[in-house]
Design a protein around this motif. Structure first.
Motif, PDB file in Angstrom:
ATOM      1  N   THR A   7     110.892 113.228  31.640  1.00  0.00           N
ATOM      2  CA  THR A   7     110.137 112.307  32.690  1.00  0.00           C
ATOM      3  C   THR A   7     110.295 111.056  32.240  1.00  0.00           C
ATOM      4  O   THR A   7     110.246 110.350  31.226  1.00  0.00           O
ATOM      5  CB  THR A   7     108.514 112.872  32.529  1.00  0.00           C
ATOM      6  OG1 THR A   7     108.310 114.193  32.642  1.00  0.00           O
ATOM      7  CG2 THR A   7     107.668 112.175  33.411  1.00  0.00           C
ATOM      8  N   LEU A   8     110.437 110.194  33.516  1.00  0.00           N
ATOM      9  CA  LEU A   8     110.592 108.804  33.014  1.00  0.00           C
ATOM     10  C   LEU A   8     109.482 107.864  33.736  1.00  0.00           C
ATOM     11  O   LEU A   8     108.671 108.212  34.451  1.00  0.00           O
ATOM     12  CB  LEU A   8     111.805 108.207  33.667  1.00  0.00           C
ATOM     13  CG  LEU A   8     113.133 108.851  33.526  1.00  0.00           C
ATOM     14  CD1 LEU A   8     114.296 108.515  34.424  1.00  0.00           C
ATOM     15  CD2 LEU A   8     113.499 108.793  32.017  1.00  0.00           C
ATOM     16  N   ARG A   9     109.159 106.883  32.964  1.00  0.00           N
ATOM     17  CA  ARG A   9     107.945 105.890  33.476  1.00  0.00           C
ATOM     18  C   ARG A   9     108.393 105.304  34.666  1.00  0.00           C
ATOM     19  O   ARG A   9     109.415 105.081  35.184  1.00  0.00           O
ATOM     20  CB  ARG A   9     107.761 104.481  32.563  1.00  0.00           C
ATOM     21  CG  ARG A   9     107.410 105.092  31.190  1.00  0.00           C
ATOM     22  CD  ARG A   9     107.264 103.888  30.198  1.00  0.00           C
ATOM     23  NE  ARG A   9     106.874 104.487  28.947  1.00  0.00           N
ATOM     24  CZ  ARG A   9     107.213 104.759  27.832  1.00  0.00           C
ATOM     25  NH1 ARG A   9     108.583 104.219  27.790  1.00  0.00           N
ATOM     26  NH2 ARG A   9     106.673 104.954  26.678  1.00  0.00           N
ATOM     27  N   ASN A  10     107.400 105.243  35.568  1.00  0.00           N
ATOM     28  CA  ASN A  10     107.498 104.771  37.055  1.00  0.00           C
ATOM     29  C   ASN A  10     108.442 105.400  37.932  1.00  0.00           C
ATOM     30  O   ASN A  10     108.805 104.851  38.704  1.00  0.00           O
ATOM     31  CB  ASN A  10     107.489 103.290  36.957  1.00  0.00           C
ATOM     32  CG  ASN A  10     106.685 102.398  36.058  1.00  0.00           C
ATOM     33  OD1 ASN A  10     105.549 102.654  36.048  1.00  0.00           O
ATOM     34  ND2 ASN A  10     107.227 101.453  35.413  1.00  0.00           N
ATOM     35  N   THR A  11     108.631 106.725  37.394  1.00  0.00           N
ATOM     36  CA  THR A  11     109.668 107.509  38.413  1.00  0.00           C
ATOM     37  C   THR A  11     108.796 108.758  38.602  1.00  0.00           C
ATOM     38  O   THR A  11     108.208 109.468  38.122  1.00  0.00           O
ATOM     39  CB  THR A  11     110.698 107.924  37.583  1.00  0.00           C
ATOM     40  OG1 THR A  11     111.340 106.573  37.112  1.00  0.00           O
ATOM     41  CG2 THR A  11     111.797 108.725  38.627  1.00  0.00           C
ATOM     42  N   ILE A  36     113.605 108.779  21.543  1.00  0.00           N
ATOM     43  CA  ILE A  36     112.346 108.444  21.714  1.00  0.00           C
ATOM     44  C   ILE A  36     111.671 107.862  20.664  1.00  0.00           C
ATOM     45  O   ILE A  36     110.775 106.760  20.832  1.00  0.00           O
ATOM     46  CB  ILE A  36     111.356 109.388  22.556  1.00  0.00           C
ATOM     47  CG1 ILE A  36     112.038 110.083  23.877  1.00  0.00           C
ATOM     48  CG2 ILE A  36     110.019 108.977  22.738  1.00  0.00           C
ATOM     49  CD1 ILE A  36     111.347 111.181  24.338  1.00  0.00           C
ATOM     50  N   SER A  61     113.826 104.185  25.659  1.00  0.00           N
ATOM     51  CA  SER A  61     112.512 103.531  25.832  1.00  0.00           C
ATOM     52  C   SER A  61     111.551 103.835  27.299  1.00  0.00           C
ATOM     53  O   SER A  61     110.617 103.649  27.363  1.00  0.00           O
ATOM     54  CB  SER A  61     112.388 102.145  25.565  1.00  0.00           C
ATOM     55  OG  SER A  61     113.235 101.560  26.987  1.00  0.00           O
ATOM     56  N   GLU A  62     112.485 104.396  28.284  1.00  0.00           N
ATOM     57  CA  GLU A  62     111.700 104.709  29.642  1.00  0.00           C
ATOM     58  C   GLU A  62     111.467 106.190  29.715  1.00  0.00           C
ATOM     59  O   GLU A  62     110.777 106.542  30.763  1.00  0.00           O
ATOM     60  CB  GLU A  62     112.769 104.235  30.587  1.00  0.00           C
ATOM     61  CG  GLU A  62     112.965 102.825  30.827  1.00  0.00           C
ATOM     62  CD  GLU A  62     111.615 102.265  31.102  1.00  0.00           C
ATOM     63  OE1 GLU A  62     110.976 102.579  31.895  1.00  0.00           O
ATOM     64  OE2 GLU A  62     111.497 101.019  30.326  1.00  0.00           O
ATOM     65  N   ILE A  63     111.678 106.843  28.559  1.00  0.00           N
ATOM     66  CA  ILE A  63     111.547 108.559  28.739  1.00  0.00           C
ATOM     67  C   ILE A  63     109.894 108.496  28.167  1.00  0.00           C
ATOM     68  O   ILE A  63     109.612 108.143  27.052  1.00  0.00           O
ATOM     69  CB  ILE A  63     112.516 109.270  27.905  1.00  0.00           C
ATOM     70  CG1 ILE A  63     113.960 109.004  28.167  1.00  0.00           C
ATOM     71  CG2 ILE A  63     111.863 110.638  27.709  1.00  0.00           C
ATOM     72  CD1 ILE A  63     114.804 109.684  27.427  1.00  0.00           C
ATOM     73  N   SER A  64     109.127 109.187  29.078  1.00  0.00           N
ATOM     74  CA  SER A  64     107.728 109.295  28.557  1.00  0.00           C
ATOM     75  C   SER A  64     107.456 110.671  28.176  1.00  0.00           C
ATOM     76  O   SER A  64     106.551 111.010  27.454  1.00  0.00           O
ATOM     77  CB  SER A  64     107.019 108.969  29.754  1.00  0.00           C
ATOM     78  OG  SER A  64     107.092 109.775  31.014  1.00  0.00           O
ATOM     79  N   GLY A  65     108.426 111.788  28.550  1.00  0.00           N
ATOM     80  CA  GLY A  65     108.338 113.036  28.326  1.00  0.00           C
ATOM     81  C   GLY A  65     109.576 113.910  28.341  1.00  0.00           C
ATOM     82  O   GLY A  65     110.517 113.706  29.061  1.00  0.00           O
TER      83      GLY A  65
END
Length: 90
Positions: A7-11, A36, A61-65
């Protein structure tokens, strides 16, 4: 077959790759966790071993999960829909 979803931020949609063995899937999962945790904006490159060969590169740094699931009939029998499970931070 094992699926690793990012899961990516703002995606709005996840990025998924597949691995044939549990060991390979676990290795990729740990690699992503390490990226991460580092906090660096390094690029993480991944390749899928599924029906179609696919490559993806994302900024760590854009990976949130990240989620690792086994893709077979056992997940359907568990009574839970696929997805992330939220745990409260202590």
């Amino acid at each position: 077959m094992f699926t690793i979803d990012l899961t990516l931020r703002n995606t709005a949609f996840p990025i998924s790759i597949e691995r044939k063995s549990a060991e390979d899937a676990q290795e990729i999962y740990q690699h992503i966790l390490t990226a991460i945790r580092s906090g660096n904006p390094d690029i993480v490159e991944l390749e899928s071993e599924g029906k179609t060969e696919k490559k993806v590169a994302v900024r760590a740094s854009e990976i949130s999960g990240v989620q690792l699931t086994q893709k077979d009939g056992s997940a359907a029998g568990a009574g839970r829909p696929p997805g992330f499970f939220a745990i409260g931070a202590e």
